[in-house]
Design a protein around this motif. Sequence first.
Motif, PDB file in Angstrom:
ATOM      1  N   GLN A   1     -11.859  -0.650   4.491  1.00 50.63           N
ATOM      2  CA  GLN A   1     -11.744  -0.946   5.923  1.00 50.63           C
ATOM      3  C   GLN A   1     -10.432  -1.695   6.136  1.00 50.63           C
ATOM      4  O   GLN A   1     -10.042  -2.491   5.286  1.00 50.63           O
ATOM      5  CB  GLN A   1     -12.915  -1.827   6.372  1.00 50.63           C
ATOM      6  CG  GLN A   1     -12.889  -2.259   7.814  1.00 50.63           C
ATOM      7  CD  GLN A   1     -13.081  -1.091   8.772  1.00 50.63           C
ATOM      8  OE1 GLN A   1     -13.958  -0.263   8.575  1.00 50.63           O
ATOM      9  NE2 GLN A   1     -12.249  -1.018   9.790  1.00 50.63           N
ATOM     10  N   VAL A   2      -9.762  -1.444   7.234  1.00 50.58           N
ATOM     11  CA  VAL A   2      -8.574  -2.213   7.596  1.00 50.58           C
ATOM     12  C   VAL A   2      -8.792  -2.818   8.972  1.00 50.58           C
ATOM     13  O   VAL A   2      -9.503  -2.265   9.807  1.00 50.58           O
ATOM     14  CB  VAL A   2      -7.274  -1.372   7.572  1.00 50.58           C
ATOM     15  CG1 VAL A   2      -6.973  -0.885   6.166  1.00 50.58           C
ATOM     16  CG2 VAL A   2      -7.349  -0.202   8.530  1.00 50.58           C
ATOM     17  N   TYR A   3      -8.184  -3.972   9.213  1.00 55.46           N
ATOM     18  CA  TYR A   3      -8.268  -4.668  10.488  1.00 55.46           C
ATOM     19  C   TYR A   3      -6.876  -5.068  10.939  1.00 55.46           C
ATOM     20  O   TYR A   3      -5.946  -5.127  10.139  1.00 55.46           O
ATOM     21  CB  TYR A   3      -9.128  -5.932  10.364  1.00 55.46           C
ATOM     22  CG  TYR A   3     -10.588  -5.644  10.128  1.00 55.46           C
ATOM     23  CD1 TYR A   3     -11.431  -5.300  11.181  1.00 55.46           C
ATOM     24  CD2 TYR A   3     -11.127  -5.723   8.853  1.00 55.46           C
ATOM     25  CE1 TYR A   3     -12.774  -5.047  10.971  1.00 55.46           C
ATOM     26  CE2 TYR A   3     -12.472  -5.471   8.635  1.00 55.46           C
ATOM     27  CZ  TYR A   3     -13.301  -5.128   9.692  1.00 55.46           C
ATOM     28  OH  TYR A   3     -14.621  -4.868   9.482  1.00 55.46           O
ATOM     29  N   GLU A   4      -6.770  -5.379  12.209  1.00 53.31           N
ATOM     30  CA  GLU A   4      -5.543  -5.876  12.823  1.00 53.31           C
ATOM     31  C   GLU A   4      -4.391  -4.924  12.522  1.00 53.31           C
ATOM     32  O   GLU A   4      -4.479  -3.771  12.867  1.00 53.31           O
ATOM     33  CB  GLU A   4      -5.296  -7.319  12.404  1.00 53.31           C
ATOM     34  CG  GLU A   4      -6.446  -8.223  12.857  1.00 53.31           C
ATOM     35  CD  GLU A   4      -6.346  -9.636  12.358  1.00 53.31           C
ATOM     36  OE1 GLU A   4      -5.227 -10.107  12.119  1.00 53.31           O
ATOM     37  OE2 GLU A   4      -7.406 -10.267  12.228  1.00 53.31           O
ATOM     38  N   ALA A   5      -3.357  -5.358  11.835  1.00 55.55           N
ATOM     39  CA  ALA A   5      -2.218  -4.480  11.546  1.00 55.55           C
ATOM     40  C   ALA A   5      -2.336  -3.847  10.161  1.00 55.55           C
ATOM     41  O   ALA A   5      -1.359  -3.393   9.588  1.00 55.55           O
ATOM     42  CB  ALA A   5      -0.905  -5.267  11.655  1.00 55.55           C
ATOM     43  N   GLY A   6      -3.539  -3.819   9.601  1.00 52.23           N
ATOM     44  CA  GLY A   6      -3.761  -3.260   8.271  1.00 52.23           C
ATOM     45  C   GLY A   6      -3.364  -1.801   8.191  1.00 52.23           C
ATOM     46  O   GLY A   6      -3.496  -1.052   9.162  1.00 52.23           O
ATOM     47  N   LEU A   7      -2.888  -1.411   7.048  1.00 49.97           N
ATOM     48  CA  LEU A   7      -2.434  -0.042   6.839  1.00 49.97           C
ATOM     49  C   LEU A   7      -3.315   0.641   5.793  1.00 49.97           C
ATOM     50  O   LEU A   7      -3.761   0.006   4.838  1.00 49.97           O
ATOM     51  CB  LEU A   7      -0.984  -0.034   6.355  1.00 49.97           C
ATOM     52  CG  LEU A   7       0.030  -0.678   7.295  1.00 49.97           C
ATOM     53  CD1 LEU A   7       1.395  -0.746   6.617  1.00 49.97           C
ATOM     54  CD2 LEU A   7       0.109   0.081   8.608  1.00 49.97           C
ATOM     55  N   GLU A   8      -3.534   1.919   5.971  1.00 47.52           N
ATOM     56  CA  GLU A   8      -4.275   2.729   5.007  1.00 47.52           C
ATOM     57  C   GLU A   8      -3.325   3.069   3.861  1.00 47.52           C
ATOM     58  O   GLU A   8      -2.632   4.079   3.907  1.00 47.52           O
ATOM     59  CB  GLU A   8      -4.783   4.015   5.674  1.00 47.52           C
ATOM     60  CG  GLU A   8      -5.884   3.807   6.662  1.00 47.52           C
ATOM     61  CD  GLU A   8      -7.237   3.578   6.001  1.00 47.52           C
ATOM     62  OE1 GLU A   8      -7.421   3.941   4.829  1.00 47.52           O
ATOM     63  OE2 GLU A   8      -8.102   3.022   6.680  1.00 47.52           O
ATOM     64  N   GLN A   9      -3.251   2.178   2.879  1.00 46.49           N
ATOM     65  CA  GLN A   9      -2.382   2.426   1.731  1.00 46.49           C
ATOM     66  C   GLN A   9      -3.039   1.905   0.465  1.00 46.49           C
ATOM     67  O   GLN A   9      -3.793   0.936   0.488  1.00 46.49           O
ATOM     68  CB  GLN A   9      -0.990   1.811   1.919  1.00 46.49           C
ATOM     69  CG  GLN A   9      -0.969   0.401   2.378  1.00 46.49           C
ATOM     70  CD  GLN A   9       0.427  -0.107   2.713  1.00 46.49           C
ATOM     71  OE1 GLN A   9       0.667  -1.259   2.483  1.00 46.49           O
ATOM     72  NE2 GLN A   9       1.327   0.682   3.245  1.00 46.49           N
ATOM     73  N   ARG A  10      -2.766   2.600  -0.619  1.00 39.01           N
ATOM     74  CA  ARG A  10      -3.319   2.225  -1.914  1.00 39.01           C
ATOM     75  C   ARG A  10      -2.960   0.776  -2.193  1.00 39.01           C
ATOM     76  O   ARG A  10      -1.818   0.340  -1.998  1.00 39.01           O
ATOM     77  CB  ARG A  10      -2.742   3.135  -3.010  1.00 39.01           C
ATOM     78  CG  ARG A  10      -3.256   2.811  -4.390  1.00 39.01           C
ATOM     79  CD  ARG A  10      -2.714   3.799  -5.425  1.00 39.01           C
ATOM     80  NE  ARG A  10      -3.155   3.445  -6.752  1.00 39.01           N
ATOM     81  CZ  ARG A  10      -4.355   3.708  -7.252  1.00 39.01           C
ATOM     82  NH1 ARG A  10      -5.236   4.356  -6.512  1.00 39.01           N
ATOM     83  NH2 ARG A  10      -4.689   3.345  -8.477  1.00 39.01           N
ATOM     84  N   THR A  11      -3.946   0.014  -2.681  1.00 41.41           N
ATOM     85  CA  THR A  11      -3.759  -1.397  -2.975  1.00 41.41           C
ATOM     86  C   THR A  11      -4.337  -1.699  -4.346  1.00 41.41           C
ATOM     87  O   THR A  11      -5.391  -1.166  -4.705  1.00 41.41           O
ATOM     88  CB  THR A  11      -4.470  -2.264  -1.904  1.00 41.41           C
ATOM     89  OG1 THR A  11      -3.970  -1.899  -0.615  1.00 41.41           O
ATOM     90  CG2 THR A  11      -4.235  -3.740  -2.145  1.00 41.41           C
TER      91      THR A  11
END
Length: 96
Positions: A45-55
């Motif tokens: 899940q991402v929130y705010e300015a989160g990006l869908e990127q491998r972490t």
Amino acid sequence: MSKAYWVATYRSISNPDAFAAYAKLSGPAITTAGGRILARGMPSQVYEAGLEQRTVLIEFDSVEQAKAAHDSPAYQEAMALLGDGAVRDIRIVEGL
């Protein structure tokens, strides 16, 4: 001494073959240097300015150990295989 966390985010992976070659060597290089891979993959899940990127999140016993792992010949060999096959951001953060 505080733990340290190596946080890597991948903005893009343009060469999957180079990434696979890097991954084959980087994991063992990091664990041999004392790192413990705690999480890796796409965000659930991402929130705010989160990006869908491998972490990737890796724990070390200290900032010095994390820096030594990154600068080690074994990890640098893995980095050479990755070359320009990915755009990423690596940060080492001291734990509380």
